[in-house]
Design a protein around this motif. Structure first.
Motif, PDB file in Angstrom:
ATOM      1  N   MET A 100      -1.337  11.717   3.537  1.00  0.00           N
ATOM      2  CA  MET A 100       0.063  11.334   3.601  1.00  0.00           C
ATOM      3  C   MET A 100       0.801  12.446   4.325  1.00  0.00           C
ATOM      4  O   MET A 100       0.524  13.618   4.130  1.00  0.00           O
ATOM      5  CB  MET A 100       0.610  11.167   2.180  1.00  0.00           C
ATOM      6  N   TRP A 101       1.750  12.058   5.180  1.00  0.00           N
ATOM      7  CA  TRP A 101       2.560  13.050   5.880  1.00  0.00           C
ATOM      8  C   TRP A 101       3.949  12.485   6.126  1.00  0.00           C
ATOM      9  O   TRP A 101       4.143  11.263   6.183  1.00  0.00           O
ATOM     10  CB  TRP A 101       1.914  13.459   7.214  1.00  0.00           C
ATOM     11  N   VAL A 102       4.916  13.386   6.259  1.00  0.00           N
ATOM     12  CA  VAL A 102       6.282  13.018   6.627  1.00  0.00           C
ATOM     13  C   VAL A 102       6.759  13.969   7.716  1.00  0.00           C
ATOM     14  O   VAL A 102       6.264  15.093   7.844  1.00  0.00           O
ATOM     15  CB  VAL A 102       7.246  13.072   5.418  1.00  0.00           C
ATOM     16  N   ASN A 103       7.707  13.503   8.509  1.00  0.00           N
ATOM     17  CA  ASN A 103       8.262  14.338   9.571  1.00  0.00           C
ATOM     18  C   ASN A 103       9.011  15.530   8.978  1.00  0.00           C
ATOM     19  O   ASN A 103       9.754  15.387   8.008  1.00  0.00           O
ATOM     20  CB  ASN A 103       9.211  13.524  10.443  1.00  0.00           C
ATOM     21  N   CYS A 158      -2.329  25.910   6.047  1.00  0.00           N
ATOM     22  CA  CYS A 158      -3.473  25.040   6.350  1.00  0.00           C
ATOM     23  C   CYS A 158      -3.013  23.959   7.314  1.00  0.00           C
ATOM     24  O   CYS A 158      -2.135  23.154   6.981  1.00  0.00           O
ATOM     25  CB  CYS A 158      -4.013  24.418   5.064  1.00  0.00           C
ATOM     26  N   PRO A 159      -3.566  23.887   8.513  1.00  0.00           N
ATOM     27  CA  PRO A 159      -3.112  22.902   9.507  1.00  0.00           C
ATOM     28  C   PRO A 159      -3.754  21.537   9.281  1.00  0.00           C
ATOM     29  O   PRO A 159      -4.768  21.409   8.592  1.00  0.00           O
ATOM     30  CB  PRO A 159      -3.586  23.512  10.825  1.00  0.00           C
ATOM     31  N   THR A 170      -0.509  12.932  14.952  1.00  0.00           N
ATOM     32  CA  THR A 170       0.442  13.780  14.250  1.00  0.00           C
ATOM     33  C   THR A 170      -0.249  15.089  13.910  1.00  0.00           C
ATOM     34  O   THR A 170      -1.429  15.111  13.549  1.00  0.00           O
ATOM     35  CB  THR A 170       0.967  13.100  12.968  1.00  0.00           C
ATOM     36  N   THR A 171       0.474  16.175  14.050  1.00  0.00           N
ATOM     37  CA  THR A 171      -0.074  17.477  13.721  1.00  0.00           C
ATOM     38  C   THR A 171       0.983  18.307  13.013  1.00  0.00           C
ATOM     39  O   THR A 171       2.185  18.121  13.223  1.00  0.00           O
ATOM     40  CB  THR A 171      -0.577  18.212  14.985  1.00  0.00           C
ATOM     41  N   GLY A 172       0.540  19.199  12.167  1.00  0.00           N
ATOM     42  CA  GLY A 172       1.463  20.041  11.400  1.00  0.00           C
ATOM     43  C   GLY A 172       0.691  20.879  10.410  1.00  0.00           C
ATOM     44  O   GLY A 172      -0.403  21.368  10.711  1.00  0.00           O
ATOM     45  N   ALA A 203       4.901  18.421  12.318  1.00  0.00           N
ATOM     46  CA  ALA A 203       5.663  19.263  13.232  1.00  0.00           C
ATOM     47  C   ALA A 203       5.690  18.717  14.652  1.00  0.00           C
ATOM     48  O   ALA A 203       6.569  19.058  15.442  1.00  0.00           O
ATOM     49  CB  ALA A 203       5.088  20.684  13.252  1.00  0.00           C
ATOM     50  N   ARG A 204       4.728  17.846  14.992  1.00  0.00           N
ATOM     51  CA  ARG A 204       4.694  17.279  16.343  1.00  0.00           C
ATOM     52  C   ARG A 204       4.015  15.909  16.282  1.00  0.00           C
ATOM     53  O   ARG A 204       2.958  15.752  15.673  1.00  0.00           O
ATOM     54  CB  ARG A 204       3.931  18.190  17.299  1.00  0.00           C
TER      55      ARG A 204
END
Length: 275
Positions: A100-103, A158-159, A170-172, A203-204
Motif C-alpha cells: 500500500m502506498w500514498v502520495n 527503506c526504499p 511508483t517509487t519512494g 515520492a515520484r
C-alpha cells in the motif's frame, strides 16, 4: 461463488492458509466506482433478495457497486484514514499487487486534482504524531528485498519501487503509521478500529499515476500474498484472518471489500494462484 445480490459479482478469495489461532475479526472497506449512480437504485434489488437470502459477507450491509460496462476499466477505490489525527485518503483497491502506498508531500509529479469528485491529500509524516520512518536495517525491509541492502547505512530509509502491468510506476520509501478502517462488530453493524501498518510514501510517480491522470487517487492498496501487504500485516498481528472477499454491483457502482472470514452464508473459497 458465494450468495450475492442479483447483478452482482461476488468473489471470495483466500490469500493464504489461515494463520492458526488468530482472531476471526473482520476489516471492511466501503468501495466506490467511477460510474456510480448511472442507473436504478440498488435498494430495490436488496429488498427483493433480502426476502430469500440471509446475511452476506458476515452480516455487513454496505452500499454495493461495480460496473458491467464492457467498455469500462475497473477502477475501485476505498477511503481510509491515516495518521494521528487521521486524514482521509482515497486508494485504489488492487488484488494484483502487494504494498500500500500514498502520495507524499515532497512528490512533484503527483496529481493535485481528480475528476472523480474527491479531494486529494498528500501524506506528510510531520503532521502525524504516530508516523515514523522505516529504516533499511529493519526486519520489514530485509523481508521486502530478501536480505540486507548492500548500501544500507544508519538511519537510511527503506526504499520501494513498484511497477504495474500498464508500465506505470511508483517509487519512494516506507513509513509506519496508524491506519483506520471499519471492523464488523455485529449483525449489520461495523465500528471504526485501527492498526499500525507499514506502507509506501510515494515520492515520484510515472505513467498513469502522475499528474496527467484525470481520474487520480491518493494511492493504491494491495491485497497480494506478500508479507508486505496490508492483509498480511493485519493477519500477523492477529487482527484478521488472512482472507478477503468483495462484492461489486454491475448496475450502480460501488461495493464492499471485506477482510476476514465470511461467516454466513456457506460459500466456496478459492485460493489465489501463485504468480
Amino acid at each position: 461463488m458465494g450468495l450475492c445480490l442479483r447483478n452482482c459479482l461476488c468473489i471470495v478469495l483466500i490469500a493464504t492458509a489461515a494463520v492458526g489461532g488468530v482472531s476471526s475479526n473482520h476489516g471492511v472497506f466501503s468501495v466506490k466506482y467511477r460510474y456510480a449512480g448511472r442507473e436504478r437504485s440498488l435498494s430495490l434489488l436488496k429488498e427483493h433478495d433480502a426476502r430469500r437470502q440471509q446475511r452476506i459477507l458476515a452480516g455487513v450491509d454496505l452500499p454495493l457497486g461495480g460496473s458491467s460496462r464492457p467498455d469500462g476499466v475497473g477502477l475501485y477505490y476505498a477511503k481510509i484514514g491515516i495518521g494521528t489525527p487521521p486524514k482521509d485518503y482515497y486508494v485504489q483497491v488492487d488484488t494484483g499487487s502487494d504494498i500500500m502506498w500514498v502520495n507524499c508531500i515532497q512528490c512533484k509529479e503527483c496529481p493535485r486534482r481528480s475528476s472523480l469528485g474527491i479531494e486529494l491529500t498528500l501524506y506528510d509524516i510531520k503532521d502525524s504524531s504516530t508516523g515514523k520512518f522505516v529504516t533499511c536495517d529493519q526486519e520489514f525491509c530485509h523481508g521486502v528485498y530478501g536480505g540486507p541492502l548492500t548500501d544500507c547505512t544508519a538511519n537510511t530509509s527503506c526504499p520501494y519501487l513498484e511497477i504495474y502491468g500498464d508500465g506505470s510506476s511508483t517509487t519512494g520509501y516506507f513509513v509506519q503509521d496508524v491506519v483506520q478502517y471499519d471492523k464488523v462488530s455485529g449483525d449489520l453493524q461495523t465500528t471504526s478500529t485501527n492498526g499500525s501498518l507499514i506502507f509506501g510514501c510515494g515520492a515520484r510517480q510515472s505513467g498513469n499515476l502522475d499528474s496527467t491522470n484525470e481520474e487520480a487517487l491518493d494511492g493504491i492498496i494491495g491485497f497480494g500474498k506478500s508479507n508486505s501487504s496490508m492483509i498480511s500485516q493485519l493477519a500477523s498481528s492477529g487482527g484478521v484472518r488472512k482472507m478477503f472477499a468483495h462484492c461489486l454491483d454491475g448496475i450502480n457502482g460501488g461495493g464492499i471489500f471485506a477482510i476476514g472470514h465470511v461467516v454466513q452464508p456457506e460459500v466456496n473459497k478459492t485460493p489465489l494462484v501463485p504468480n
